[in-house]
Structure formats: C-alpha cells, structure tokens
Design a protein around this motif. Structure first.
Motif, PDB file in Angstrom:
ATOM      1  N   LYS A  83      -5.347  -1.626   6.226  1.00 26.29           N
ATOM      2  CA  LYS A  83      -4.682  -2.796   4.435  1.00 26.29           C
ATOM      3  C   LYS A  83      -3.587  -2.664   4.620  1.00 26.29           C
ATOM      4  CE  LYS A  83      -8.178  -0.253   1.605  1.00 26.29           C
ATOM      5  NZ  LYS A  83      -8.295   0.961   0.717  1.00 26.29           N
ATOM      6  N   SER A 140      -6.456  -2.012  17.190  1.00 27.03           N
ATOM      7  CA  SER A 140      -6.804  -1.590  16.079  1.00 27.03           C
ATOM      8  C   SER A 140      -7.647  -0.210  16.237  1.00 27.03           C
ATOM      9  CB  SER A 140      -6.312  -0.681  14.736  1.00 27.03           C
ATOM     10  OG  SER A 140      -6.897  -1.940  14.378  1.00 27.03           O
ATOM     11  N   MET A 198      -0.974   8.359  12.091  1.00 22.32           N
ATOM     12  CA  MET A 198      -1.132   8.425  11.094  1.00 22.32           C
ATOM     13  C   MET A 198      -2.403   9.638  10.329  1.00 22.32           C
ATOM     14  SD  MET A 198      -1.201   4.216  10.858  1.00 22.32           S
ATOM     15  CE  MET A 198      -1.799   4.157   8.487  1.00 22.32           C
ATOM     16  N   LYS A 199      -2.079   9.660   9.588  1.00 22.28           N
ATOM     17  CA  LYS A 199      -2.680  10.833   9.044  1.00 22.28           C
ATOM     18  C   LYS A 199      -4.287  10.186   8.163  1.00 22.28           C
ATOM     19  CE  LYS A 199       0.731  14.466   7.366  1.00 22.28           C
ATOM     20  NZ  LYS A 199       1.505  15.052   6.692  1.00 22.28           N
ATOM     21  N   GLN A 200      -4.071   8.807   8.332  1.00 17.20           N
ATOM     22  CA  GLN A 200      -5.509   8.254   7.672  1.00 17.20           C
ATOM     23  C   GLN A 200      -5.148   6.728   7.820  1.00 17.20           C
ATOM     24  OE1 GLN A 200      -4.645   7.999   3.160  1.00 17.20           O
ATOM     25  NE2 GLN A 200      -5.845  10.400   2.914  1.00 17.20           N
ATOM     26  N   ARG A 201      -5.579   7.075   9.100  1.00 16.70           N
ATOM     27  CA  ARG A 201      -5.445   5.861   9.998  1.00 16.70           C
ATOM     28  C   ARG A 201      -6.536   4.697   9.450  1.00 16.70           C
ATOM     29  NH1 ARG A 201      -6.744   8.893  15.987  1.00 16.70           N
ATOM     30  NH2 ARG A 201      -4.297   9.625  16.334  1.00 16.70           N
ATOM     31  N   SER A 202      -7.385   5.152   8.948  1.00 16.30           N
ATOM     32  CA  SER A 202      -8.967   4.026   8.642  1.00 16.30           C
ATOM     33  C   SER A 202      -7.288   3.136   7.078  1.00 16.30           C
ATOM     34  CB  SER A 202      -9.525   4.839   7.430  1.00 16.30           C
ATOM     35  OG  SER A 202      -9.264   5.708   6.385  1.00 16.30           O
ATOM     36  N   GLU A 203      -6.558   3.555   6.694  1.00 18.03           N
ATOM     37  CA  GLU A 203      -5.494   2.363   5.611  1.00 18.03           C
ATOM     38  C   GLU A 203      -4.220   1.690   6.816  1.00 18.03           C
ATOM     39  OE1 GLU A 203      -5.208   2.692   2.483  1.00 18.03           O
ATOM     40  OE2 GLU A 203      -7.148   4.566   2.826  1.00 18.03           O
ATOM     41  N   TYR A 204      -4.585   1.695   8.585  1.00 17.48           N
ATOM     42  CA  TYR A 204      -3.941   0.858   8.856  1.00 17.48           C
ATOM     43  C   TYR A 204      -4.799  -0.982   8.583  1.00 17.48           C
ATOM     44  CZ  TYR A 204      -2.251  -1.362  12.606  1.00 17.48           C
ATOM     45  OH  TYR A 204      -1.313  -2.639  13.632  1.00 17.48           O
ATOM     46  N   ARG A 255      -9.520   2.978  17.750  1.00 18.30           N
ATOM     47  CA  ARG A 255     -10.690   3.668  17.294  1.00 18.30           C
ATOM     48  C   ARG A 255     -11.777   4.037  18.492  1.00 18.30           C
ATOM     49  NH1 ARG A 255     -15.426   2.568  14.688  1.00 18.30           N
ATOM     50  NH2 ARG A 255     -14.904   0.619  15.173  1.00 18.30           N
TER      51      ARG A 255
END
Length: 343
Positions: free
Chosen positions: A162, A5, A154-160, A9
C-alpha cells in the motif's frame, strides 16, 4: 519493488539484496547481485554529486570549480555514513523530499513564466533518444536495492504494498506534470539539466535547496553498497562481533565506497550520462531483470503448492524477465555507444 518485497516475504532471513540473489541463484547470484549493487549505488551517488557540484558552482560563480565543490561535499556525506542502520537517516531523507517538492514547484512556476521554447516541439522526436529516455525513467524510480532495508525494520510488513503504491503513484504524477510542463515551456531547447535553462536569484535559491536535498540523500543511496561489501567480506553477522578491528574494517569499506563515488563524479562529470546509463544498465538489472527471475525460482521451490505461481502468472513473469533483458542490453549499449562516439 513489490516483487522484491514478495521474494523477501518468502525468504525473511536475508538481509540484503545480494543475499536474496544468492538464495535464488547461488554463488553466481551473489557475485552478480553484490557487484551490481555496489556499481549501482556508486554511479547514483556520483550522479548526485555531479548535480550538486555543477549547481553550487554556478551559484557561487567567480570561477569556482565543480570538482572543488564535489570534494567539499565528501566530508559532509562522510558525517552520516557511520550510522548503525539506514532507519536513523529517515529524518534527513524526509527533509530532502520536502526540499525537492518545494524546488520542483518553483521550477514549474519559472517554466510557466518563461516560454522561450514555445513552437519548437517535435511530436515524434528522435528515436535515438529513446534509450536515454528509458534509462532516465528507470532511474527516477530507483530504489529497488533499498527495498529489503526498508521492509525489514517495518512492524507491519504487509502494509508495504500500500505504501509502495501510494508513493510510486504520487511520484509518477509529479514527474509527469513536471516533465510535460517544462517541455511545453522550453520545447526543444530543454536541457538535460533543467537548471541550465534558468537564471535569476530565485533560481539560485532553488538550486541551493535542491542541491542540499540531493546531497543529504547520498548517504541513504550508498547504504546498500555498504551492506553488500560488508556482508561479502566481513560475513553476515559481522555487527555481532565485538572486536574493534571488525568495526575498523567496516569504516574503511564505507570510506572506500565514498571515495570511489567521488572519483567517478570528478572523472565523469556528465550528469545526463550517469543518470541514463545507471538507469538503463544497473537499475534495469536490479529492478527489471533479476526480480522476476528470482521470484520464479523461489516460488517454484515452495513446498506448499498453493504458494507456487499459476501457469498464467509464470508466463507473465517470464515475459517481464525478457522485457527487462531487452531494455537493459539495448538501451545501455546505445547510451555507451553515444557517449564514446562524442569523446
């Protein structure tokens, strides 16, 4: 998976794992990544089909052949392989996860009530089985090839990270409790396919639901293979082509992957071997060998020095790469040797 991931990014324009390999390793990476992804998903799908075939055949009884059950599953899987993207299969995947958790609970209950294997434990076991253990363990956490397909929409990839940590942590706990609990009940007579240690009506119901859950997860598992083949033959933006012949080619390739999966399942109806080899070779290569190497290469190419790996981090990633290569070659080689020696 987290490393993959992070690679995505840095290169958010790639659409598949194979493209990520190509970005870092050039044409060689594209070939290695593409071929391995296809081989991986075909073997995973074949293992799932063998699992379904043997369990449904055992429930049906009366001489029902496992191969016929596998063939009967092909049109069911085929009904779900022509979706536009993998996100449309999310509902089926969720139902499958629920069914698996329910069946694992029933298996644990059965194991608790049936302890015929007590007193047959081996503390150290057979070191020759370590390769099978490593391969099977890696297989249980397979999903590396699907990381980009999951993160991309995913709309909020930064949450992946978690979501990944919560998912893997939960799975690890379930697998640990399940594995230890079953072995404590059945001991050294524990079979590679746990249903072979079980009998009765409740078990038959569990087999059916577990098999259905596995069956409906096969389209999701084959998806990276579809993408790898389509991108390499039709081009990266083939879906934007309005010509009907392009879509026909796509459908033909997906059917080819499905038929190849069915052929492998019928030709090698050995669930334990397919799981162990797939985990030790294909998934180890995709999940343990290539990710740290790709991350090192992509990080070193960053113009912003602050985004590059520090010396300690670089050393750790090289260590991960070496461990991955060792696990991949040693375990897969031993598993193949054991399979060929018993043929």
């Amino acid at each position: 998976m987290w490393v993959i991931s992070e690679c995505f990014r840095m290169k958010p324009n790639v659409g598949t794992y194979g493209q990520l390999c190509e970005t870092a390793l050039g044409y060689t990476g594209r070939v290695i990544g593409g071929i391995n992804i296809i081989l991986l998903e075909v073997l995973v799908g074949a293992g799932y089909l063998v699992f379904v075939g043997f369990n449904i055949a055992s429930v049906a009884g009366r001489g029902v052949q496992e191969a016929l059950v596998m063939l009967a599953c092909v049109p069911i899987i085929g009904a779900f392989i022509f979706s536009k993207d993998v996100a449309s299969l999310g509902f089926i995947s969720s139902l499958g996860n629920f069914a698996i958790v329910a069946s694992l609970t029933i298996i644990m209950g059965y194991a608790y009530l049936n302890t015929e294997g007590n007193g047959t434990y081996e503390l150290y076991g057979d070191l020759g089985g370590l390769a099978v253990f490593l391969g099977s363990t890696v297989f249980m956490f397979s999903g590396h090839a699907e990381v980009i397909a999951i993160v991309k929409p995913m709309k909020q990839r930064s949450e992946y990270p978690k979501v990944l940590l919560l998912s893997v942590g939960t799975l690890f706990l379930i697998y640990a409790v399940f594995g230890i609990g079953v072995y404590l009940s059945f001991g050294e007579i524990t079979d590679g396919l746990i249903f072979n240690n079980m009998s009765g009506f409740t078990v038959s119901v569990t087999k059916v639901f577990h098999s259905l859950a596995i069956l409906f997860s096969i389209p999701v598992k084959l998806w990276p293979a579809f993408e790898a083949l389509e991108v390499n033959i039709l081009g990266e933006n083939w879906q934007d082509n309005p010509e009907k012949c392009t879509k026909a080619w796509s459908a033909s390739m997906r059917l080819f992957i499905l038929f190849a999966t069915s052929f492998v399942a019928i030709a090698i109806p050995d669930f334990a071997f397919l799981v162990a080899f797939c985990g030790s070779f294909c998934i180890s290569l995709v999940g343990l060998v290539l990710p740290p190497l790709i991350y090192i290469i992509l990080s070193s190419s960053q113009k912003n020095l602050s985004q590059r790996l520090t010396i300690p981090s670089l050393i750790l990633h090289w260590i991960l790469f070496i461990i991955g290569v060792t696990v991949c070659t040693a375990s897969s080689g031993h598993i193949l040797y054991m399979k060929l020696s018993y043929m």
